[in-house]
Design an enzyme around this catalytic site. Structure first.
Site, PDB file in Angstrom:
ATOM      1  N   GLU A 161      -6.087  -8.035   0.834  1.00 13.53           N
ATOM      2  CA  GLU A 161      -6.731  -7.610   2.081  1.00 13.53           C
ATOM      3  C   GLU A 161      -8.152  -7.187   1.780  1.00 13.53           C
ATOM      4  OE1 GLU A 161      -4.947  -4.495   4.535  1.00 13.53           O
ATOM      5  OE2 GLU A 161      -2.948  -5.278   4.094  1.00 13.53           O
TER       6      GLU A 161
ATOM      7  N   GLU B 160       0.805  -1.231   0.000  1.00 15.94           N
ATOM      8  CA  GLU B 160       0.000   0.000   0.000  1.00 15.94           C
ATOM      9  C   GLU B 160       0.835   1.278   0.000  1.00 15.94           C
ATOM     10  OE1 GLU B 160      -3.063   0.166   2.910  1.00 15.94           O
ATOM     11  OE2 GLU B 160      -4.096  -1.586   2.163  1.00 15.94           O
TER      12      GLU B 160
END
Ligand code: BGP
Length: 468
Positions: free
Chosen positions: A374, A160
Protein backbone atom coordinates in the site's frame (compact mmCIF):
# COMPACT_ATOMS: atom_id res chain seq x y z
CA UNK A 1 9.74 11.18 -13.48
CA UNK A 2 9.75 7.40 -13.49
CA UNK A 3 10.15 6.21 -17.06
CA UNK A 4 10.30 2.44 -16.88
CA UNK A 5 9.33 -0.40 -14.58
CA UNK A 6 11.41 -3.58 -14.23
CA UNK A 7 10.61 -6.80 -16.06
CA UNK A 8 8.12 -8.97 -14.21
CA UNK A 9 7.15 -6.14 -11.87
CA UNK A 10 3.92 -6.59 -9.90
CA UNK A 11 1.84 -3.47 -10.55
CA UNK A 12 -1.35 -3.54 -8.60
CA UNK A 13 -4.14 -1.79 -6.77
CA UNK A 14 -5.24 -2.49 -3.21
CA UNK A 15 -8.61 -2.85 -1.55
CA UNK A 16 -9.98 -4.18 1.75
CA UNK A 17 -13.22 -6.13 2.00
CA UNK A 18 -15.04 -3.91 4.47
CA UNK A 19 -13.97 -0.70 2.73
CA UNK A 20 -15.23 -1.67 -0.72
CA UNK A 21 -17.74 -4.49 -0.67
CA UNK A 22 -20.76 -2.94 1.02
CA UNK A 23 -23.52 -5.57 1.16
CA UNK A 24 -22.77 -5.94 4.86
CA UNK A 25 -25.92 -7.96 5.44
CA UNK A 26 -26.10 -9.86 2.18
CA UNK A 27 -26.10 -13.63 1.84
CA UNK A 28 -25.71 -14.45 5.49
CA UNK A 29 -22.75 -12.21 6.30
CA UNK A 30 -22.15 -11.77 10.02
CA UNK A 31 -21.45 -8.46 11.70
CA UNK A 32 -17.91 -7.23 12.21
CA UNK A 33 -16.52 -5.03 14.96
CA UNK A 34 -17.56 -2.02 12.84
CA UNK A 35 -21.27 -2.39 12.05
CA UNK A 36 -22.80 -1.27 15.34
CA UNK A 37 -19.95 1.13 16.06
CA UNK A 38 -20.42 3.03 12.80
CA UNK A 39 -24.20 3.04 13.25
CA UNK A 40 -23.82 4.51 16.74
CA UNK A 41 -21.38 7.14 15.49
CA UNK A 42 -23.79 8.10 12.73
CA UNK A 43 -21.07 9.73 10.64
CA UNK A 44 -21.12 7.40 7.65
CA UNK A 45 -22.29 3.96 6.67
CA UNK A 46 -20.30 0.99 5.36
CA UNK A 47 -23.15 0.41 2.92
CA UNK A 48 -22.98 0.46 0.01
CA UNK A 49 -19.30 1.58 0.09
CA UNK A 50 -18.05 1.00 -3.47
CA UNK A 51 -20.52 -1.87 -3.89
CA UNK A 52 -17.63 -4.10 -4.90
CA UNK A 53 -19.71 -7.08 -3.80
CA UNK A 54 -21.79 -6.55 -6.92
CA UNK A 55 -19.59 -4.37 -9.10
CA UNK A 56 -16.31 -6.29 -8.89
CA UNK A 57 -16.51 -7.29 -12.59
CA UNK A 58 -16.49 -3.60 -13.53
CA UNK A 59 -13.54 -2.80 -11.27
CA UNK A 60 -11.52 -5.80 -12.44
CA UNK A 61 -12.24 -4.77 -16.01
CA UNK A 62 -10.97 -1.26 -15.25
CA UNK A 63 -7.90 -2.71 -13.59
CA UNK A 64 -7.15 -4.69 -16.70
CA UNK A 65 -7.79 -1.75 -19.03
CA UNK A 66 -5.51 0.52 -17.03
CA UNK A 67 -2.52 -1.78 -17.00
CA UNK A 68 -2.67 -3.45 -13.60
CA UNK A 69 -1.53 -7.04 -13.31
CA UNK A 70 -2.43 -7.63 -9.64
CA UNK A 71 -4.99 -6.70 -7.02
CA UNK A 72 -5.00 -6.87 -3.26
CA UNK A 73 -8.29 -7.98 -1.77
CA UNK A 74 -9.20 -9.30 1.65
CA UNK A 75 -11.63 -12.02 2.54
CA UNK A 76 -14.28 -10.88 5.00
CA UNK A 77 -13.98 -13.46 7.77
CA UNK A 78 -17.65 -12.95 8.70
CA UNK A 79 -18.81 -13.83 5.18
CA UNK A 80 -17.13 -17.22 5.56
CA UNK A 81 -17.89 -17.76 9.25
CA UNK A 82 -20.66 -15.30 10.18
CA UNK A 83 -20.01 -15.64 13.89
CA UNK A 84 -16.29 -16.22 13.61
CA UNK A 85 -16.45 -19.96 14.18
CA UNK A 86 -18.78 -22.82 13.33
CA UNK A 87 -20.01 -23.91 9.93
CA UNK A 88 -18.92 -22.10 6.75
CA UNK A 89 -21.48 -19.99 4.94
CA UNK A 90 -21.75 -21.36 1.39
CA UNK A 91 -22.92 -18.07 -0.15
CA UNK A 92 -19.89 -16.22 1.20
CA UNK A 93 -17.54 -18.92 -0.03
CA UNK A 94 -19.15 -18.81 -3.47
CA UNK A 95 -18.71 -15.03 -3.70
CA UNK A 96 -14.94 -15.26 -3.26
CA UNK A 97 -14.68 -18.07 -5.81
CA UNK A 98 -16.49 -15.82 -8.31
CA UNK A 99 -14.24 -12.89 -7.49
CA UNK A 100 -10.99 -14.86 -7.82
CA UNK A 101 -12.17 -16.50 -11.05
CA UNK A 102 -12.90 -13.07 -12.50
CA UNK A 103 -9.46 -11.77 -11.50
CA UNK A 104 -7.70 -14.74 -13.05
CA UNK A 105 -9.78 -14.59 -16.25
CA UNK A 106 -8.61 -11.00 -16.68
CA UNK A 107 -4.94 -11.64 -15.99
CA UNK A 108 -5.09 -9.92 -12.60
CA UNK A 109 -3.30 -11.92 -9.89
CA UNK A 110 -5.11 -11.79 -6.55
CA UNK A 111 -3.05 -11.17 -3.39
CA UNK A 112 -5.36 -12.09 -0.57
CA UNK A 113 -5.36 -11.03 3.10
CA UNK A 114 -7.28 -13.03 5.67
CA UNK A 115 -7.71 -10.20 8.14
CA UNK A 116 -7.96 -6.53 7.30
CA UNK A 117 -9.30 -4.75 10.41
CA UNK A 118 -12.60 -6.68 10.38
CA UNK A 119 -12.79 -9.11 13.28
CA UNK A 120 -16.24 -10.78 13.47
CA UNK A 121 -18.37 -9.09 16.11
CA UNK A 122 -18.80 -12.18 18.27
CA UNK A 123 -15.03 -12.51 18.68
CA UNK A 124 -14.55 -8.77 19.04
CA UNK A 125 -17.10 -8.68 21.87
CA UNK A 126 -15.20 -11.46 23.63
CA UNK A 127 -11.96 -9.46 23.61
CA UNK A 128 -10.78 -9.48 20.01
CA UNK A 129 -7.05 -10.33 19.74
CA UNK A 130 -6.64 -9.93 23.50
CA UNK A 131 -8.58 -13.16 23.90
CA UNK A 132 -6.63 -16.16 22.71
CA UNK A 133 -9.86 -17.79 21.55
CA UNK A 134 -9.67 -15.33 18.62
CA UNK A 135 -6.29 -16.78 17.69
CA UNK A 136 -7.69 -20.33 17.68
CA UNK A 137 -10.66 -19.23 15.58
CA UNK A 138 -8.36 -17.39 13.15
CA UNK A 139 -6.23 -20.48 12.63
CA UNK A 140 -9.34 -22.54 11.80
CA UNK A 141 -10.63 -19.87 9.43
CA UNK A 142 -7.25 -19.63 7.69
CA UNK A 143 -6.98 -23.40 7.35
CA UNK A 144 -10.45 -23.49 5.81
CA UNK A 145 -9.53 -20.77 3.28
CA UNK A 146 -6.27 -22.45 2.25
CA UNK A 147 -8.09 -25.71 1.65
CA UNK A 148 -10.99 -24.07 -0.16
CA UNK A 149 -9.49 -21.30 -2.28
CA UNK A 150 -6.74 -23.26 -3.97
CA UNK A 151 -6.90 -20.82 -6.92
CA UNK A 152 -5.18 -18.27 -4.66
CA UNK A 153 -1.38 -18.51 -4.63
CA UNK A 154 -0.45 -15.38 -2.72
CA UNK A 155 -1.63 -15.08 0.86
CA UNK A 156 -1.19 -12.56 3.64
CA UNK A 157 -2.33 -13.41 7.15
CA UNK A 158 -3.00 -10.03 8.77
CA UNK A 159 -2.87 -6.49 7.44
CA UNK A 160 -1.08 -3.87 9.56
CA UNK A 161 -0.98 -5.38 13.04
CA UNK A 162 0.23 -2.09 14.51
CA UNK A 163 -2.44 0.10 12.93
CA UNK A 164 -5.14 -2.05 14.41
CA UNK A 165 -3.56 -2.14 17.89
CA UNK A 166 -2.62 1.54 17.77
CA UNK A 167 -5.98 2.77 16.50
CA UNK A 168 -7.95 0.59 18.90
CA UNK A 169 -5.96 1.11 22.07
CA UNK A 170 -3.72 4.18 21.76
CA UNK A 171 -5.37 6.64 19.40
CA UNK A 172 -8.92 5.52 20.15
CA UNK A 173 -10.31 6.03 16.65
CA UNK A 174 -11.15 2.35 16.03
CA UNK A 175 -13.50 0.40 18.27
CA UNK A 176 -13.28 -0.16 21.26
CA UNK A 177 -11.77 3.36 21.34
CA UNK A 178 -9.34 3.18 24.25
CA UNK A 179 -6.85 5.99 24.72
CA UNK A 180 -3.26 5.18 25.64
CA UNK A 181 -4.18 1.73 26.93
CA UNK A 182 -0.60 0.62 26.45
CA UNK A 183 -1.03 -2.82 28.01
CA UNK A 184 -3.76 -3.75 25.53
CA UNK A 185 -1.86 -2.30 22.58
CA UNK A 186 1.36 -4.22 23.19
CA UNK A 187 -0.54 -7.40 24.05
CA UNK A 188 -2.57 -7.12 20.84
CA UNK A 189 0.67 -6.70 18.85
CA UNK A 190 2.09 -9.85 20.41
CA UNK A 191 -1.10 -11.87 20.10
CA UNK A 192 -1.61 -10.94 16.44
CA UNK A 193 1.96 -11.91 15.73
CA UNK A 194 1.35 -15.22 17.43
CA UNK A 195 -1.78 -15.73 15.31
CA UNK A 196 0.22 -14.95 12.18
CA UNK A 197 2.98 -17.37 13.21
CA UNK A 198 0.56 -20.20 13.93
CA UNK A 199 -1.03 -19.74 10.51
CA UNK A 200 2.33 -19.66 8.70
CA UNK A 201 3.45 -22.82 10.51
CA UNK A 202 0.20 -24.55 9.61
CA UNK A 203 0.43 -23.47 5.96
CA UNK A 204 3.91 -25.00 5.72
CA UNK A 205 3.19 -28.09 7.83
CA UNK A 206 0.22 -28.96 5.68
CA UNK A 207 2.14 -28.27 2.49
CA UNK A 208 -0.34 -25.83 0.98
CA UNK A 209 0.77 -24.51 -2.40
CA UNK A 210 1.65 -20.86 -2.85
CA UNK A 211 3.27 -18.11 -0.84
CA UNK A 212 2.44 -16.73 2.57
CA UNK A 213 3.49 -13.65 4.51
CA UNK A 214 2.05 -10.70 6.38
CA UNK A 215 1.74 -6.97 5.95
CA UNK A 216 3.23 -4.33 8.23
CA UNK A 217 2.84 -0.63 7.74
CA UNK A 218 6.23 0.86 8.51
CA UNK A 219 6.58 4.37 9.78
CA UNK A 220 10.19 5.55 9.93
CA UNK A 221 10.67 7.69 13.00
CA UNK A 222 13.15 10.56 12.73
CA UNK A 223 14.32 12.72 15.58
CA UNK A 224 13.71 16.39 14.95
CA UNK A 225 15.77 18.32 15.70
CA UNK A 226 18.50 15.73 16.02
CA UNK A 227 19.46 16.02 19.66
CA UNK A 228 20.35 13.00 21.82
CA UNK A 229 17.08 13.34 23.79
CA UNK A 230 15.03 13.44 20.61
CA UNK A 231 16.94 10.52 19.16
CA UNK A 232 16.04 8.47 22.21
CA UNK A 233 12.37 9.48 21.83
CA UNK A 234 12.50 8.39 18.19
CA UNK A 235 14.05 5.06 19.16
CA UNK A 236 11.25 4.42 21.67
CA UNK A 237 8.50 5.19 19.19
CA UNK A 238 10.26 3.13 16.53
CA UNK A 239 10.42 0.16 18.88
CA UNK A 240 6.69 0.38 19.53
CA UNK A 241 5.60 1.02 15.92
CA UNK A 242 8.11 -1.02 13.89
CA UNK A 243 10.88 -2.86 15.60
CA UNK A 244 8.94 -5.05 18.05
CA UNK A 245 6.85 -6.48 15.20
CA UNK A 246 9.71 -6.75 12.69
CA UNK A 247 11.84 -8.58 15.27
CA UNK A 248 9.03 -10.99 16.04
CA UNK A 249 8.18 -11.56 12.40
CA UNK A 250 11.62 -12.09 10.94
CA UNK A 251 13.97 -12.85 13.85
CA UNK A 252 11.46 -14.92 15.80
CA UNK A 253 12.39 -13.12 19.01
CA UNK A 254 12.21 -9.69 20.56
CA UNK A 255 15.89 -8.86 20.87
CA UNK A 256 17.35 -7.55 24.13
CA UNK A 257 17.92 -4.11 22.61
CA UNK A 258 14.33 -3.95 21.42
CA UNK A 259 12.97 -5.13 24.77
CA UNK A 260 15.06 -2.55 26.65
CA UNK A 261 13.20 0.17 24.72
CA UNK A 262 9.81 -1.54 24.98
CA UNK A 263 10.22 -2.06 28.72
CA UNK A 264 11.17 1.57 29.23
CA UNK A 265 7.98 2.57 27.40
CA UNK A 266 5.86 0.06 29.31
CA UNK A 267 7.26 1.14 32.69
CA UNK A 268 6.57 4.80 31.95
CA UNK A 269 2.94 3.86 31.32
CA UNK A 270 2.49 1.27 34.11
CA UNK A 271 1.87 -1.26 31.38
CA UNK A 272 2.95 -4.85 30.91
CA UNK A 273 3.22 -7.55 28.28
CA UNK A 274 2.42 -11.20 28.96
CA UNK A 275 4.31 -13.78 26.95
CA UNK A 276 3.05 -17.28 27.71
CA UNK A 277 5.30 -20.35 27.72
CA UNK A 278 5.61 -21.71 24.21
CA UNK A 279 4.67 -18.45 22.45
CA UNK A 280 8.21 -17.67 21.38
CA UNK A 281 8.80 -21.18 20.03
CA UNK A 282 5.83 -20.75 17.70
CA UNK A 283 7.01 -17.30 16.65
CA UNK A 284 10.55 -18.59 16.13
CA UNK A 285 9.38 -21.47 13.94
CA UNK A 286 7.49 -19.09 11.65
CA UNK A 287 10.22 -16.46 11.33
CA UNK A 288 12.16 -18.16 8.55
CA UNK A 289 9.08 -19.56 6.81
CA UNK A 290 7.53 -16.37 5.47
CA UNK A 291 7.84 -16.42 1.70
CA UNK A 292 7.66 -12.66 1.26
CA UNK A 293 6.84 -9.44 3.03
CA UNK A 294 4.17 -6.85 2.30
CA UNK A 295 5.27 -3.38 3.36
CA UNK A 296 2.76 -0.56 3.49
CA UNK A 297 4.24 2.90 3.53
CA UNK A 298 2.50 6.23 3.87
CA UNK A 299 4.54 8.57 6.00
CA UNK A 300 7.26 9.01 8.60
CA UNK A 301 6.94 10.61 12.02
CA UNK A 302 9.20 13.42 13.20
CA UNK A 303 9.56 13.16 16.93
CA UNK A 304 10.89 15.20 19.82
CA UNK A 305 11.27 14.24 23.48
CA UNK A 306 8.29 14.88 25.73
CA UNK A 307 7.86 14.61 29.46
CA UNK A 308 4.16 15.36 30.06
CA UNK A 309 0.99 13.24 30.08
CA UNK A 310 -0.35 11.53 26.95
CA UNK A 311 -2.81 13.44 24.77
CA UNK A 312 -3.85 13.28 21.15
CA UNK A 313 -6.24 14.80 18.65
CA UNK A 314 -7.09 12.87 15.51
CA UNK A 315 -7.74 14.66 12.22
CA UNK A 316 -10.57 12.59 10.74
CA UNK A 317 -12.09 15.38 8.65
CA UNK A 318 -9.33 16.67 6.41
CA UNK A 319 -9.11 20.02 8.18
CA UNK A 320 -5.41 20.71 8.06
CA UNK A 321 -3.63 21.22 11.35
CA UNK A 322 -6.17 19.59 13.65
CA UNK A 323 -4.07 16.68 14.89
CA UNK A 324 -1.44 16.24 17.53
CA UNK A 325 0.14 13.35 19.36
CA UNK A 326 2.02 13.29 22.64
CA UNK A 327 2.88 9.96 24.23
CA UNK A 328 3.99 9.87 27.86
CA UNK A 329 7.47 8.47 28.34
CA UNK A 330 7.95 8.27 24.58
CA UNK A 331 7.79 11.55 22.66
CA UNK A 332 5.70 14.02 20.71
CA UNK A 333 5.11 14.45 17.01
CA UNK A 334 6.49 17.63 15.50
CA UNK A 335 6.48 19.15 12.04
CA UNK A 336 9.71 19.25 10.13
CA UNK A 337 10.03 22.50 8.21
CA UNK A 338 10.06 21.90 4.48
CA UNK A 339 8.09 18.63 4.66
CA UNK A 340 4.63 19.04 3.12
CA UNK A 341 1.58 17.51 4.72
CA UNK A 342 -1.75 16.34 3.36
CA UNK A 343 -5.07 17.79 4.48
CA UNK A 344 -5.12 15.01 7.08
CA UNK A 345 -1.69 16.10 8.39
CA UNK A 346 0.20 13.14 6.94
CA UNK A 347 3.83 13.94 6.10
CA UNK A 348 4.73 13.59 2.41
CA UNK A 349 8.22 12.11 2.41
CA UNK A 350 9.23 9.55 -0.24
CA UNK A 351 12.75 9.31 1.26
CA UNK A 352 11.11 7.50 4.16
CA UNK A 353 10.12 4.65 1.89
CA UNK A 354 13.67 4.37 0.60
CA UNK A 355 15.11 4.42 4.13
CA UNK A 356 12.68 1.75 5.34
CA UNK A 357 13.23 -0.56 2.40
CA UNK A 358 16.98 -0.35 2.95
CA UNK A 359 16.60 -0.99 6.67
CA UNK A 360 14.32 -4.01 6.26
CA UNK A 361 16.66 -5.56 3.71
CA UNK A 362 19.70 -4.90 5.92
CA UNK A 363 18.32 -5.80 9.35
CA UNK A 364 15.69 -8.39 8.42
CA UNK A 365 17.00 -10.51 5.54
CA UNK A 366 14.37 -13.17 6.36
CA UNK A 367 11.84 -10.77 4.80
CA UNK A 368 13.19 -12.21 1.53
CA UNK A 369 11.13 -10.57 -1.24
CA UNK A 370 9.40 -7.29 -0.48
CA UNK A 371 6.30 -5.83 -2.11
CA UNK A 372 5.00 -2.37 -1.37
CA UNK A 373 1.45 -3.48 -0.64
CA UNK A 374 0.00 0.00 0.00
CA UNK A 375 1.06 3.54 -0.75
CA UNK A 376 -1.08 6.45 -1.84
CA UNK A 377 -2.44 9.92 -1.25
CA UNK A 378 -5.72 10.72 0.53
CA UNK A 379 -7.14 13.69 -1.33
CA UNK A 380 -10.45 15.53 -1.85
CA UNK A 381 -10.77 14.83 -5.57
CA UNK A 382 -13.14 17.11 -7.46
CA UNK A 383 -15.89 15.49 -9.46
CA UNK A 384 -16.20 16.88 -12.99
CA UNK A 385 -19.41 15.21 -14.18
CA UNK A 386 -20.28 11.96 -15.89
CA UNK A 387 -17.57 10.76 -18.26
CA UNK A 388 -15.21 13.62 -17.34
CA UNK A 389 -11.59 12.96 -16.43
CA UNK A 390 -10.64 13.97 -12.89
CA UNK A 391 -7.42 15.88 -12.58
CA UNK A 392 -5.37 14.53 -9.69
CA UNK A 393 -1.90 15.80 -10.59
CA UNK A 394 -1.09 16.01 -6.90
CA UNK A 395 -1.61 12.26 -6.58
CA UNK A 396 0.44 11.55 -9.70
CA UNK A 397 3.29 13.57 -8.22
CA UNK A 398 2.99 11.63 -4.93
CA UNK A 399 2.92 8.22 -6.60
CA UNK A 400 5.69 9.09 -9.02
CA UNK A 401 8.05 10.20 -6.25
CA UNK A 402 7.33 7.08 -4.22
CA UNK A 403 7.77 4.67 -7.11
CA UNK A 404 11.05 6.48 -7.83
CA UNK A 405 12.13 5.85 -4.21
CA UNK A 406 11.23 2.18 -4.61
CA UNK A 407 13.30 1.89 -7.79
CA UNK A 408 16.17 3.68 -6.11
CA UNK A 409 16.08 1.10 -3.29
CA UNK A 410 16.05 -1.65 -5.91
CA UNK A 411 19.04 -0.12 -7.62
CA UNK A 412 20.75 -0.15 -4.21
CA UNK A 413 20.17 -3.91 -3.98
CA UNK A 414 16.83 -4.24 -2.14
CA UNK A 415 14.74 -7.13 -3.44
CA UNK A 416 11.48 -5.26 -3.96
CA UNK A 417 9.32 -6.75 -6.68
CA UNK A 418 6.07 -4.88 -6.79
CA UNK A 419 3.91 -1.90 -5.91
CA UNK A 420 0.22 -1.75 -5.03
CA UNK A 421 -1.35 1.67 -5.01
CA UNK A 422 -3.80 2.39 -2.21
CA UNK A 423 -6.31 2.27 -3.60
CA UNK A 424 -7.74 0.71 -6.72
CA UNK A 425 -11.00 2.66 -6.61
CA UNK A 426 -12.29 5.19 -4.06
CA UNK A 427 -13.59 3.51 -0.95
CA UNK A 428 -14.44 4.56 2.56
CA UNK A 429 -11.76 5.29 5.06
CA UNK A 430 -12.30 3.70 8.49
CA UNK A 431 -12.03 6.79 10.63
CA UNK A 432 -12.46 9.44 7.96
CA UNK A 433 -15.39 8.42 5.80
CA UNK A 434 -15.96 9.11 2.16
CA UNK A 435 -14.21 12.40 1.47
CA UNK A 436 -10.73 10.95 1.89
CA UNK A 437 -10.27 9.47 -1.57
CA UNK A 438 -7.30 7.41 -2.70
CA UNK A 439 -8.48 5.64 -5.85
CA UNK A 440 -7.16 5.52 -9.40
CA UNK A 441 -10.87 5.38 -10.21
CA UNK A 442 -13.33 7.86 -8.79
CA UNK A 443 -16.49 6.45 -7.30
CA UNK A 444 -19.59 8.60 -7.36
CA UNK A 445 -21.06 7.26 -4.13
CA UNK A 446 -24.57 8.45 -5.06
CA UNK A 447 -24.75 6.49 -8.31
CA UNK A 448 -21.82 4.05 -7.98
CA UNK A 449 -20.59 5.23 -11.38
CA UNK A 450 -16.83 5.01 -11.86
CA UNK A 451 -14.90 7.90 -13.42
CA UNK A 452 -11.29 7.88 -14.55
CA UNK A 453 -8.69 9.94 -12.74
CA UNK A 454 -5.56 11.19 -14.47
CA UNK A 455 -3.53 8.98 -12.13
CA UNK A 456 -5.10 5.94 -13.83
CA UNK A 457 -3.70 7.15 -17.15
CA UNK A 458 -0.29 7.57 -15.52
CA UNK A 459 -0.59 4.08 -14.07
CA UNK A 460 -1.45 2.61 -17.47
CA UNK A 461 1.43 4.37 -19.19
CA UNK A 462 3.95 2.97 -16.72
CA UNK A 463 2.32 -0.45 -16.74
CA UNK A 464 3.07 -0.65 -20.45
CA UNK A 465 6.80 -0.44 -19.75
CA UNK A 466 6.87 -3.70 -17.79
CA UNK A 467 8.69 -6.29 -19.81
CA UNK A 468 8.19 -9.95 -19.18
C1 BGP B 1 -3.97 1.60 5.88
C2 BGP B 1 -5.04 0.56 5.79
C3 BGP B 1 -6.08 0.80 4.78
C4 BGP B 1 -6.36 2.26 4.45
C5 BGP B 1 -5.13 3.12 4.45
C6 BGP B 1 -5.39 4.60 4.40
O1 BGP B 1 -3.58 1.72 7.21
O2 BGP B 1 -4.51 -0.72 5.60
O3 BGP B 1 -7.19 0.04 5.11
O4 BGP B 1 -7.49 2.76 4.98
O5 BGP B 1 -4.30 2.88 5.54
O6 BGP B 1 -5.68 5.07 5.67
P1 BGP B 1 -6.85 6.05 5.95
O7 BGP B 1 -8.06 5.42 5.36
O8 BGP B 1 -6.94 6.20 7.42
O9 BGP B 1 -6.48 7.33 5.29
Amino acid sequence: RVKKLPAGFVWGGATAAYQVEGATQADGKGKTMWDDYLAQQGRFSPDPASDFYHLYPEDIELAKLYGLNAIRVSIAWSRIFPSGTGEPNAAGVAYYHRLFADCLANGITPYVSLHHFDTPKTLFDAGDWLNRATIDAFVRYADFCFGEFTEVKNWFTINELISLAFSQYIQGNFPPSHHFDVTSAIQAEHNELLAHARVVNLFKDKGYAGRIGLIHVLEPVYAYPETPENQHAAALEDAFMNRFLLDGTFKGEYTDDTMALINELLDANDAHLTIEPGDMDIIKAAATQNDYFGMNYYQPAFVAAYSGESTNRFNGTGEKGTSDFKFKGVGQHVKKPGVDQTDWDWNIYPEGMYDMLKRVAREYPESKTIYITENGLGYKDEYQGVGQLINDDKRIDFLDRHVAALLQARAAGVNVQGYFVWSLQDQFSWANGYNKRYGLFYVNFDTQAREIKKSALWFRELGRTIGS
